[in-house]
Design an enzyme around this catalytic site. Structure first.
Site, PDB file in Angstrom:
ATOM      1  N   VAL A 114       0.871  -1.162   0.000  1.00  0.00           N
ATOM      2  CA  VAL A 114       0.000   0.000   0.000  1.00  0.00           C
ATOM      3  C   VAL A 114       0.914   1.219   0.000  1.00  0.00           C
ATOM      4  O   VAL A 114       2.088   1.127   0.382  1.00  0.00           O
ATOM      5  CB  VAL A 114      -0.963   0.040   1.205  1.00  0.00           C
ATOM      6  CG1 VAL A 114      -1.998  -1.069   1.098  1.00  0.00           C
ATOM      7  CG2 VAL A 114      -0.206  -0.040   2.523  1.00  0.00           C
ATOM      8  N   SER A 115       0.397   2.358  -0.420  1.00  0.00           N
ATOM      9  CA  SER A 115       1.261   3.513  -0.660  1.00  0.00           C
ATOM     10  C   SER A 115       1.586   4.336   0.573  1.00  0.00           C
ATOM     11  O   SER A 115       2.544   5.099   0.572  1.00  0.00           O
ATOM     12  CB  SER A 115       0.630   4.422  -1.720  1.00  0.00           C
ATOM     13  OG  SER A 115       0.506   3.728  -2.947  1.00  0.00           O
TER      14      SER A 115
END
Length: 206
Positions: free
Chosen positions: A9-10
């Protein structure tokens, strides 16, 4: 042959539970699941590099989606080819499993390699364009917030982590330790360290 998985995930605020559940449903052991909270613009991520370094001939690597691998068009292709051609492991993308399963391409011989390159180029390009759109929307949102006086910048969180990062930057500026030594001393992630150096144009004193 070992089955492994990589998810990403970022940011710290995003949740990777959905990806993790998919990997567990496949029966993949916890020790073989690698997860990063990091940008997809490059591959200098702690868990990604750990996963890649652990891959051996015949291993199978599962991804939830191609953009979890990354969002840079050229780098995605380079990493895919390095894993499947040099390391000789296989990659399966769960969201497009009927297309993106390197085992199927290998079984097709020469035509399989051609199809693999075409499909990979197409989806890697889409992933990169989505990242560019996301960054543009983010910039537009910040610009609007600034004009209305609502933008306050990034909140300063995780004081201990920030202090460690500042310590790492100071050691880097001194120029007498390698990045590997700095990471070992400060216990920060390599990706966060390089990202901060790049964003702030910090140079090593020599």
């Amino acid at each position: 042959m070992t089955v492994k998985a990589y998810g990403r995930v970022s940011s710290e605020q995003q949740d990777w539970t959905r990806q993790l559940l998919k990997f567990k449903e496949l029966g993949i052991e916890d020790k073989n699941i690698f997860m990063d909270k990091a940008t997809g613009k490059n591959f200098d991520r702690e868990q990604y590099q750990a996963m890649k370094g652990s891959l051996e001939v015949g291993d199978i690597l599962y991804l939830d989606d191609l953009d979890r691998l990354g969002r840079d068009y050229d780098l995605i292709k380079e990493e895919w080819h390095e894993i499947t051609k040099k390391i000789k492991a296989d990659i399966v993308v769960l969201s497009n499993q009927e297309i993106f399963d390197s085992r199927k391409f290998k079984a097709m011989g020469g035509i399989g390699k051609l199809l693999e390159d075409q499909f990979l180029s197409m989806l890697a390009y889409v992933a990169e364009q989505e990242r560019k759109k996301m960054l543009q929307r983010q910039k537009e949102g910040i610009a609007i917030a600034k004009t209305t006086g609502k933008y306050k910048g990034k909140p300063r969180k995780y004081t201990e982590k920030n202090d460690s990062l500042m310590h790492a930057v100071e050691l880097y500026k001194q120029g007498n330790k390698t990045v590997k030594e700095i990471i070992s001393i400060t216990k920060i992630s390599r990706s966060s360290f390089y990202e901060y150096l790049k964003e702030n144009n910090i140079q090593r004193n020599v």
